[in-house]
Design an enzyme around this catalytic site. Sequence first.
Site, PDB file in Angstrom:
ATOM      1  N   LYS A  29       0.852  -1.194   0.000  1.00  0.00           N
ATOM      2  CA  LYS A  29       0.000   0.000   0.000  1.00  0.00           C
ATOM      3  C   LYS A  29       0.880   1.232   0.000  1.00  0.00           C
ATOM      4  CE  LYS A  29      -2.736   2.899   2.696  1.00  0.00           C
ATOM      5  NZ  LYS A  29      -3.203   3.204   4.043  1.00  0.00           N
ATOM      6  N   THR A  59      -7.426   3.943  13.182  1.00  0.00           N
ATOM      7  CA  THR A  59      -7.738   4.703  14.395  1.00  0.00           C
ATOM      8  C   THR A  59      -9.106   4.382  14.968  1.00  0.00           C
ATOM      9  OG1 THR A  59      -6.454   6.495  13.401  1.00  0.00           O
ATOM     10  CG2 THR A  59      -7.728   7.045  15.355  1.00  0.00           C
TER      11      THR A  59
END
Lengths: 255, 255, 255, 255
Positions: free
Chosen positions: A98, A208
């Site tokens: 990524k 998160t």
Amino acid sequence: DDGWTVAGRRFTSRLIVGTGKYKSFEQNRAAVEASGAEIVTVAVRRVNVMDPKQPMLTDYIDPKRYTYLPNTAGCYTAEDAIRTLRLAREAGGWSLVKLEVLGEQKTLYPDMVETLRATDVLVKDGFDVMVYCSDDPIMARRLEDAGACAIMPLGAPIGSGLGLQNPVTIRLIVEQAKVPVLVDAGVGTASDAAVAMELGCDGVLMNTAIAEAKDPVAMARAMKLGVEAGRLAYQAGRMPKRRYADPSSPLAGLI
Amino acid sequence: DDGWTVAGRRFTSRLIVGTGKYKSFEQNRAAVEASGAEIVTVAVRRVNVMDPKQPMLTDYIDPKRYTYLPNTAGCYTAEDAIRTLRLAREAGGWSLVKLEVLGEQKTLYPDMVETLRATDVLVKDGFDVMVYCSDDPIMARRLEDAGACAIMPLGAPIGSGLGLQNPVTIRLIVEQAKVPVLVDAGVGTASDAAVAMELGCDGVLMNTAIAEAKDPVAMARAMKLGVEAGRLAYQAGRMPKRRYADPSSPLAGLI
Amino acid sequence: DDGWTVAGRRFTSRLIVGTGKYKSFEQNRAAVEASGAEIVTVAVRRVNVMDPKQPMLTDYIDPKRYTYLPNTAGCYTAEDAIRTLRLAREAGGWSLVKLEVLGEQKTLYPDMVETLRATDVLVKDGFDVMVYCSDDPIMARRLEDAGACAIMPLGAPIGSGLGLQNPVTIRLIVEQAKVPVLVDAGVGTASDAAVAMELGCDGVLMNTAIAEAKDPVAMARAMKLGVEAGRLAYQAGRMPKRRYADPSSPLAGLI
Amino acid sequence: DDGWTVAGRRFTSRLIVGTGKYKSFEQNRAAVEASGAEIVTVAVRRVNVMDPKQPMLTDYIDPKRYTYLPNTAGCYTAEDAIRTLRLAREAGGWSLVKLEVLGEQKTLYPDMVETLRATDVLVKDGFDVMVYCSDDPIMARRLEDAGACAIMPLGAPIGSGLGLQNPVTIRLIVEQAKVPVLVDAGVGTASDAAVAMELGCDGVLMNTAIAEAKDPVAMARAMKLGVEAGRLAYQAGRMPKRRYADPSSPLAGLI
């Protein structure tokens, strides 16, 4: 739902989770398990996956069971990102990666010029590159033209938890893409993940929202269900929205 | 999540589904099963649950396995609703009921004056009354004071599929209620159900969103997952939203 | 409000209007007048401002009274846009221009790679370049670094009338910019224009929302007032939003 | 726009402003003037309009120039409100009044049962009653049936500044009403006022949004323009919203 394919690899889970911000590797492991994820993304510059003298993520999250997706978090130029991924490939053999090239520390918004340049180099270098990007449909197409194997537009700034801000652009990206589209960044709670999937995305990546929930393991499971709910609702075909506006009324179309 | 209790009865599923608008009893049955619901609501005036010469819902959805919740759909006065539920109790022994007294055909918005009056009579008459109502927190409290065993505010007009329009009022109702709060009406897709649960509601009731989906059985399962995802996310405690606004900036607080 | 400055020129009105899609030059003239605009943007490729044998816009909208802002609507490459603006400068002496390089016909979304390249060339060529762009804050900064004299992010796709989709990105662009920021595209009604100004933008550019209103001249005046209202509200400093959440409640922060 | 009529009285301004929470009568006066309001609402229980030994609002805001609209802020029962307005009529001769009967101190949400009862009594008693109410369309009709001369649904809780939360219900109220509809409470900034007017409301009433702005006089003028902008946009007839969805696409209708 029989899953999705990226770079020739087949996955059932449509939720990709991160490995940052957890209190411990143990908590991270439990959250990953609860999420049902088959892919975990790892910041090559931050997470120890190479030095056996230190505690290693791989002791907790088995790289044989989970697909490790190295990412370039913390890279602000194409060169940095390219170097980081080449090191990762040398060390761990990873070629599905990524890419993220950030534009600034304050918002962690991607720098699309550098991102496009890095994609180009990495694809030519034989990597399978999933790309974190802005929600600009034209840029998304350029990334696809450059050989990106997945388009990963942000739903909102990284770590903001604001939820998907612009469904119009995400939909435009999904409509045109021939590779998988995954919303990456901005999800704050389970309904946000469901919304992304209901727009037709192939998956969602988050960190998160799970790691900073009061109970990360419970939230990981909530996200698993949210993604599955959204995917199923997308496939089921939702009812039309109705506004009860009399078409002859001057108010029709006002809301 | 260990479930919720209404009128002394314990349930695990937080999704209540309807029995209207399906193409057939068979499709209805399959959707109920996929939804995981333990309670099905039945319009006493519309669905045959008493005449054994006609096809009967009870042949498809076993009243021993599912809790039947008779409702007063189609009633526009307190008297109509009271009469309807008394008939239902005589015929089927049902005492846990859903009251809805509608204000008009066009929007099916509840008539709260009649609703309050009917609640009063029915509670004194020994019914356990779950009440479809507006999202007015003061009216919700009046219903609770009158003895309603559950408060069921609309999220949007019945059959509109617009999703929860006013999270502020739903939250105020949830904060003050000592009986279960379920969003009833307005849900259109799985993320809508998750949003309702993330606000702290105890459950969601829906009919059209499942029955009028292109694939009702798939949508029923999507709704099951959406409700579970929202409940889990609520319990897990979501991350705070962050806006990156510098507090000294003139823009802080603008969005 | 004492106005704003772009490329050394001072303006009082913060509303820039277009000259396309009107039924006639006469209607266009009346709408411009009602809007209070001091700048009108003109698609060089579409509107006749040069051939005196045909009806000319300049006969209706006096170039001595209004600042003409030539734009590159219909250009899909940097080269096209550069050529178009050079022609405009030769023909009419215009050096303050609006650059737009589109990525595709369907959405008219900007192509930011071509846009950035064209900005670079045009600035070096002595133009004062106001730039239509995506709402990507990093790209906005790159445009500013390249010498753009104004940043003009879209609020929503051109001609969609959807209103400002992403206040987060617009705010980020406004916070960092040292040149004027104007929302260009996406406004559908007066409140949309006010919202853009309340975020701190220096102005708004629109065409379809006025030209395709049922009464374009009335809408032009509505937009004038909407822009002024939003600007004044921004300067006045709005009250804080309050949610009545008890900070000790598990619901605080949920909405 | 040639104005609106309530209880036989003609007004040009569609903005009604309050007289609470200002730092001084002087600031209040300046804000009222800037707002262009012709009607000011006064909390009979809080603002001194009768004791000539204390500073009096009427010394600052001339009751010959402005229509005083006494309101029942702080009343929690029908009796309280009725008594308050009878006193006001005796003292000042006011018969055009604003009724508000609150349900609780925390949210200042209206108690619609008491409100409806008070409306009934006051109308029979010869008052012209403008009524603060929930956004429940059926209750709005009941108020109108009881003789209310204006329906004033809240946009959001009093003093919250959250903006209009539920355009669907406000629109339903506007569509059915034969008396003026004004949004009362919840407006936070100028675009909120414009949104209310664009839905077809006849006017807006506000207090906190002006009094608690950093610069109340500037915000008063912003609100004046916002109301005018929204009204004009409503009359002008906005362009349709367009989503660029290919009708044959599985994504059409998803957003």
